[in-house]
Design a protein around this motif. Structure first.
Motif, PDB file in Angstrom:
ATOM      1  N   UNK A  72       1.132   0.158  -4.401  1.00 17.35           N
ATOM      2  CA  UNK A  72       0.779  -0.241  -3.163  1.00 17.35           C
ATOM      3  C   UNK A  72       0.732  -1.739  -3.173  1.00 17.35           C
ATOM      4  N   UNK A  73       0.962  -2.548  -4.160  1.00 18.03           N
ATOM      5  CA  UNK A  73       1.316  -3.845  -3.843  1.00 18.03           C
ATOM      6  C   UNK A  73       2.265  -4.474  -3.194  1.00 18.03           C
ATOM      7  N   UNK A  74       3.392  -3.583  -3.257  1.00 18.13           N
ATOM      8  CA  UNK A  74       4.656  -3.671  -2.670  1.00 18.13           C
ATOM      9  C   UNK A  74       4.520  -3.555  -0.920  1.00 18.13           C
ATOM     10  N   UNK A  75       3.692  -2.659  -0.513  1.00 17.56           N
ATOM     11  CA  UNK A  75       3.647  -2.483   0.773  1.00 17.56           C
ATOM     12  C   UNK A  75       2.275  -2.915   1.522  1.00 17.56           C
ATOM     13  N   UNK A  76       1.312  -3.391   0.732  1.00 17.31           N
ATOM     14  CA  UNK A  76       0.250  -3.535   1.442  1.00 17.31           C
ATOM     15  C   UNK A  76       0.185  -4.620   2.850  1.00 17.31           C
ATOM     16  N   UNK A  77       1.297  -5.392   2.730  1.00 17.74           N
ATOM     17  CA  UNK A  77       1.115  -6.508   3.852  1.00 17.74           C
ATOM     18  C   UNK A  77       2.307  -5.906   4.998  1.00 17.74           C
ATOM     19  N   UNK A  78       2.836  -4.937   4.875  1.00 17.09           N
ATOM     20  CA  UNK A  78       3.779  -4.400   5.814  1.00 17.09           C
ATOM     21  C   UNK A  78       3.037  -3.512   6.834  1.00 17.09           C
ATOM     22  N   UNK A  79       3.585  -3.933   8.129  1.00 14.98           N
ATOM     23  CA  UNK A  79       2.685  -3.347   9.398  1.00 14.98           C
ATOM     24  C   UNK A  79       2.886  -1.817   9.455  1.00 14.98           C
TER      25      UNK A  79
ATOM     26  N   UNK B  29      -0.877   4.997   7.473  1.00 14.54           N
ATOM     27  CA  UNK B  29      -1.098   4.384   6.351  1.00 14.54           C
ATOM     28  C   UNK B  29      -0.011   4.890   5.163  1.00 14.54           C
ATOM     29  N   UNK B  30       0.483   3.547   4.475  1.00 13.35           N
ATOM     30  CA  UNK B  30       1.524   3.608   3.561  1.00 13.35           C
ATOM     31  C   UNK B  30       1.128   4.362   2.378  1.00 13.35           C
ATOM     32  N   UNK B  31       1.984   4.980   1.706  1.00 11.68           N
ATOM     33  CA  UNK B  31       1.607   5.490   0.373  1.00 11.68           C
ATOM     34  C   UNK B  31       2.731   5.301  -0.612  1.00 11.68           C
ATOM     35  N   UNK B  32       3.600   4.429  -0.301  1.00 14.99           N
ATOM     36  CA  UNK B  32       4.633   3.987  -1.471  1.00 14.99           C
ATOM     37  C   UNK B  32       5.792   3.519  -0.625  1.00 14.99           C
ATOM     38  N   UNK B  33       7.010   3.336  -1.152  1.00 16.31           N
ATOM     39  CA  UNK B  33       8.192   2.751  -0.501  1.00 16.31           C
ATOM     40  C   UNK B  33       9.246   3.409  -1.237  1.00 16.31           C
ATOM     41  N   UNK B  34      10.400   3.023  -0.485  1.00 13.53           N
ATOM     42  CA  UNK B  34      11.799   3.555  -1.175  1.00 13.53           C
ATOM     43  C   UNK B  34      12.537   2.025  -1.251  1.00 13.53           C
ATOM     44  N   UNK B  35      13.163   1.808  -2.581  1.00  7.65           N
ATOM     45  CA  UNK B  35      13.783   0.638  -2.708  1.00  7.65           C
ATOM     46  C   UNK B  35      15.360   0.841  -2.824  1.00  7.65           C
ATOM     47  N   UNK B  36      16.149   0.365  -2.220  1.00  5.38           N
ATOM     48  CA  UNK B  36      17.402   0.716  -2.282  1.00  5.38           C
ATOM     49  C   UNK B  36      18.226  -0.680  -2.613  1.00  5.38           C
ATOM     50  N   UNK B  37      19.268  -0.318  -3.591  1.00  2.79           N
ATOM     51  CA  UNK B  37      19.893  -1.546  -4.264  1.00  2.79           C
ATOM     52  C   UNK B  37      21.639  -1.243  -3.568  1.00  2.79           C
TER      53      UNK B  37
END
Length: 509
Positions: free
Chosen positions: A114-121, A127-135
């Motif tokens: 959640x440190x990754x998405x805590x500041x995303x609107x 509410x965000x529960x995670x993210x997807x990181x794409x390379x």
């Protein structure tokens, strides 16, 4: 003469004023104070908003997001995709839109931190529960606001979201193309108890007509069991190796590398193969069949390396690798090294894994090792080669002269990272980590990076010292292990090829 008229002057008594009124009047009647008073009010308002955002709101986020993440049920459109460990066999470079534009996508990972998405609107009610990181490989000056993530589940298009974050990995040199990552949050409706996770993701780019529609989808990798990374990692140490290129030919060195790190606690190796000789491919297939190595397809063209894109796309490989090891593999530690680099704990009879476990703390994100060089200009010492050994040139056993003074940390150093604490990896040190964590700079008396470099010279090469510690600790065991593996891989000769020009500078006495 007529007398002058005297003008009568009338006086009006001043009404008494309270001290606060007098103070305010004195403030607003002063031009300097009026001018900078307005500025001060604006500054105080901005500080108040910042305090709310960084303290009060963050406190609310830190309390709310974990509760929401734990309460929501995460489901998949295609549960069969999660069966078994991902082998990486499906991963390869795909074009985004028109191939001549040279936008490429490689992989994607679910990140529950959640440190990754805590500041995303997020919209109201979500509410965000995670993210997807794409390379991916993207132009360095790409219009970040025009990049979108396109999700689908069970081959059915689901949603398109504007990317929350688009960034080039730090070591990009400001050249035309850069190893990049795109982050898109995953958010759920707070009134529902279930959130559906996407199976695949593609990137689209509104500024280019051929890229406005999603075409190249890659499978999102999820943790196989502990989906939200709540429990401790199930595995200990993985090793990442940068891309093989220009017909990499050192088969014997690869075997010695694998055996050395296995003796030091490594359970898995990730190798990105762009170009290697048939002999090296044979070695990789042997270890892959044993379940020890994942060989990732790294074939891609279309760039002038070091003028249009950094060094064989290495910074995508390094970051893809530690996310692969952490998310899909379940490893706690990941070493970032090349085939000529061995991390050596200097304490007697201590393996690398044992050293890491001894020095580890919850607030450490990586262990950085200073480098010393065993250059090929120094004469090899074959005096300790066993008479029964078929493969006589083991770097750890015949090279025992090195540069005396280690380089400073972050200068040609290498490291072991703790994947759950790291956000972005570099070639020689961690670039970004979760807050309140730090690097452990390994002292010389605890460990060193032993760099067995061929064909290159520098870094105080005239100031040398004799160092037999690797030979003395691993000598007999590594001779036997390499001998046995080479006999299995090349039964006709029982020898692993050294590779052409494995030393490219003349030896000196």
């Amino acid at each position: 003469m007529r007398p002058k008229m005297v003008r009568e002057i009338s006086y009006v008594s001043i009404k008494s004023r309270s001290k606060p009124v007098i103070f305010v009047h004195s403030l607003v009647s002063n031009r300097f104070t009026r001018k900078y008073g307005v500025f001060s009010l604006i500054l105080l308002t901005a500080l108040g908003l910042l305090y709310y955002r960084r303290v009060l709101f963050q406190k609310y986020i830190h309390q709310t997001l974990p509760l929401y993440q734990r309460s929501v049920s995460l489901t998949f459109g295609n549960e069969s995709w999660l069966q078994g460990e991902d082998t990486g066999e499906r991963d390869h470079w795909l074009p985004i839109g028109e191939p001549k534009k040279r936008f490429k996508i490689y992989s994607a990972y679910f990140d529950p931190r959640l440190e990754v998405v805590e500041s995303f609107p997020t919209p109201d009610g979500f509410l965000p529960f995670g993210s997807v990181r794409i390379f991916a490989i993207l132009p360095f000056h790409v219009r970040k606001g025009d990049i979108f993530c396109n999700f689908r589940s069970d081959n059915t298009y689901v949603a398109q979201h504007q990317a929350d974050w688009v960034e080039a990995v730090h070591e990009h040199w400001n050249i035309e193309f850069a190893a990049s990552y795109v982050i898109c949050k995953l958010a759920g409706n707070i009134t529902k108890r279930e959130a559906r996770l996407p199976d695949e993701v593609a990137l689209s780019y509104l500024s280019e007509p051929s890229m406005r529609e999603a075409t190249s989808f890659v499978r999102i990798k999820y943790p196989t069991t502990d989906r939200l990374l709540r429990s401790a990692p199930t595995r200990s140490l993985a090793v990442c190796v940068g891309p093989l290129h220009h017909d990499f030919a050192h088969a014997l060195r690869v075997v010695e590398f694998f055996e050395y790190y296995q003796m030091n606690g490594a359970e898995r190796f990730y190798v990105y193969n762009k170009s290697a000789t048939p002999e090296v491919d044979t070695v990789l297939r042997h270890y892959q069949a044993a379940g020890l190595v994942q060989v990732l397809d790294w074939h891609f063209e279309g760039y002038k390396f070091e003028s249009e894109l950094r060094y064989e796309g290495i910074f995508v490989a390094l970051n893809d690798c530690f996310y692969r090891a952490t998310i899909a593999g379940g490893f706690k530690y990941t070493a970032i090294v090349d085939f000529d680099e061995l991390l050596f704990p200097t304490s007697d009879n201590e393996t690398l894994l044992e050293y890491l476990q001894t020095k580890d703390r919850y607030d450490v994100h990586s262990f950085n090792f200073q480098g010393v060089f065993f250059y090929d200009i120094y004469s090899p010492d074959f005096s300790k080669v066993p008479p029964w050994a078929n493969n006589t040139y083991l770097y750890t056993q015949v090279r025992n002269v090195r540069t005396k003074n280690p380089l400073l940390h972050h200068n040609r150093s290498k490291y072991v990272l703790k994947g759950r604490n790291v956000l972005e990896a570099g070639n020689h040190f961690v670039w970004k980590a979760v807050r309140d964590t730090h690097e452990y700079a390994v002292p010389e008396n605890e460990g060193l990076l032993m760099h067995y470099r061929d064909g290159s010279l520098g870094y105080d090469f005239e100031n040398v010292v004799l160092d037999n510690r690797v030979r003395e600790r691993f000598g007999d065991a590594i001779w036997r292990r390499v001998n046995a593996q080479c006999a299995l891989i090349f039964p006709e000769t029982t020898m692993c090829p050294l590779g052409e020009h494995y030393t490219r500078t003349a030896s000196v006495r």
